[in-house]
Design an enzyme around this catalytic site. Structure first.
Site, PDB file in Angstrom:
ATOM      1  N   CYS B  86      55.964   2.393 -15.222  1.00 25.04           N
ATOM      2  CA  CYS B  86      55.045   3.394 -15.759  1.00 25.04           C
ATOM      3  C   CYS B  86      53.895   3.658 -14.772  1.00 25.04           C
ATOM      4  O   CYS B  86      54.112   4.253 -13.737  1.00 25.04           O
ATOM      5  CB  CYS B  86      54.551   2.969 -17.139  1.00 25.04           C
ATOM      6  SG  CYS B  86      53.796   4.308 -18.076  1.00 25.04           S
ATOM      7  N   HIS B 194      59.520   1.143 -20.305  1.00 25.33           N
ATOM      8  CA  HIS B 194      58.922  -0.188 -20.207  1.00 25.33           C
ATOM      9  C   HIS B 194      59.916  -1.292 -20.558  1.00 25.33           C
ATOM     10  O   HIS B 194      60.038  -1.645 -21.726  1.00 25.33           O
ATOM     11  CB  HIS B 194      57.731  -0.286 -21.162  1.00 25.33           C
ATOM     12  CG  HIS B 194      56.540   0.492 -20.718  1.00 25.33           C
ATOM     13  ND1 HIS B 194      55.493  -0.074 -20.034  1.00 25.33           N
ATOM     14  CD2 HIS B 194      56.231   1.806 -20.855  1.00 25.33           C
ATOM     15  CE1 HIS B 194      54.582   0.853 -19.771  1.00 25.33           C
ATOM     16  NE2 HIS B 194      55.004   2.009 -20.255  1.00 25.33           N
ATOM     17  N   GLU B 196      59.559  -4.377 -20.214  1.00 25.61           N
ATOM     18  CA  GLU B 196      58.865  -5.561 -20.770  1.00 25.61           C
ATOM     19  C   GLU B 196      58.587  -5.414 -22.260  1.00 25.61           C
ATOM     20  O   GLU B 196      58.270  -6.384 -22.932  1.00 25.61           O
ATOM     21  CB  GLU B 196      57.564  -5.822 -19.987  1.00 25.61           C
ATOM     22  CG  GLU B 196      56.363  -4.948 -20.342  1.00 25.61           C
ATOM     23  CD  GLU B 196      56.422  -3.544 -19.740  1.00 25.61           C
ATOM     24  OE1 GLU B 196      57.507  -3.129 -19.282  1.00 25.61           O
ATOM     25  OE2 GLU B 196      55.382  -2.849 -19.751  1.00 25.61           O
TER      26      GLU B 196
END
Lengths: 82, 226
Positions: B86, B194, B196
């Site tokens: 990002c 994302h 994560e």
């Protein structure tokens, strides 16, 4: 010494903000507005330079390195006033 | 050692470290943006999401000049793996470590949703745990994620297989539906989604671990098969 640099998106880069502003202008009845491209204006105060050419060179270098992203934007040194 | 770079305004640094530690079982270290060097024994660099420097000027434009970025550049040029997520992707583009740039989303809306991504290439260091054509579900959350590169650059990226992830339904106007792109050498990779945030079933899926896990495999000497 004062200078103005403007940064605009390259002509082939889509400008959704400009389009939204154009639509709003039409909504307000300004049918004459056919297109809007949004940009940025930087007003800089510089240390006194020997001459305008030196100042212009400095501004171009700065614009290329920082003020504009050359992948998507063009810049113009608009004015230099002592 | 996995090094997570922390800029003023980064906000996914802890999530990234959590995913690496609690899910993938590897420790990581935070590197403050003012450090002139990466932590000793850095084997991979992660640039997390967030709003470095408040997105002033352009997303990622100021972070590019942080002292640590010179070290990241040296690490990347030596072939070390660098993953930008990002805002990290935006920083890598602004730094010139990746081609192209990220623009305001086409419809101007901030998009925050799970998206389906098609894996275009299965290779270390970032996608060895996924198969070509496989669909991964990973969330996006961004206002400036519309990938742009000029026609010549796009053609080159496609020809050289640098597009690793593509949106199944384009959420932001990215050219060629590009969600993630690597540099020519393949060791620097940026993606808007994302990974994560998608490492545990309780938060909607574990597909993100496929990306981060690929990097772990690479660093630990596994996952060589393309």
């Amino acid at each position: 010494m004062k200078a103005v640099v403007t940064v605009t998106l390259k002509p082939d880069v889509l400008d959704p903000q400009g389009q939204a502003i154009q639509h709003a202008a039409r909504f307000l009845g300004y049918d004459a507005v056919r297109d809007v491209r949004q940009g940025k204006r930087f007003e800089l105060t510089l240390e006194p330079a020997a001459d305008r050419e030196e100042a212009a060179a400095l501004l171009s270098e700065l614009a290329e390195k920082l003020l504009a992203n050359p992948v998507i934007e063009d810049f113009r040194v608009e004015s230099i006033e002592s | 050692m996995f090094s997570v770079i922390q800029f003023p305004g980064s906000n996914d640094d802890r999530d990234t470290r959590f995913a690496m530690k609690s899910v993938l079982g590897v420790p990581s270290e935070l590197a403050w943006h003012k450090s002139a060097d990466l932590p000793a024994d850095t084997r991979a660099v992660l640039l997390p999401g967030g709003f470095s420097y408040g997105d002033y000027l352009r997303c990622g434009a100021m972070a590019r000049f942080s002292p640590v970025m010179a070290a990241v550049r040296r690490f990347a040029e030596a072939g070390g793996p660098v993953l930008g997520i990002c805002n990290g992707f935006q920083i890598l583009c602004e730094s010139g470590l990746l081609p192209g740039a990220l623009l305001r989303n086409r419809d101007l809306h901030f998009v925050c949703e799970h998206v389906a991504l098609r894996v275009e290439r299965s290779a270390p260091p970032f996608t060895s745990r996924a198969r070509v054509g496989e669909i991964l579900h990973i969330p996006v959350k961004h206002g400036e994620g519309s990938y742009f590169a000029d026609d010549a650059t796009l053609a080159r990226l496609e020809e050289r297989g640098q597009v690793l992830l593509r949106y199944c339904e384009n959420p932001n106007g990215s050219r060629n539906d590009i969600a993630g792109v690597a540099n020519e050498a393949g060791n620097v990779f940026g993606m808007m989604p994302h990974p994560e945030h998608a490492v545990e079933p309780v938060v909607g899926g574990t597909d993100g671990a496929r990306i981060l896990g690929s990097l772990v495999d690479f660093v630990q000497g596994r996952g060589k098969a393309a």
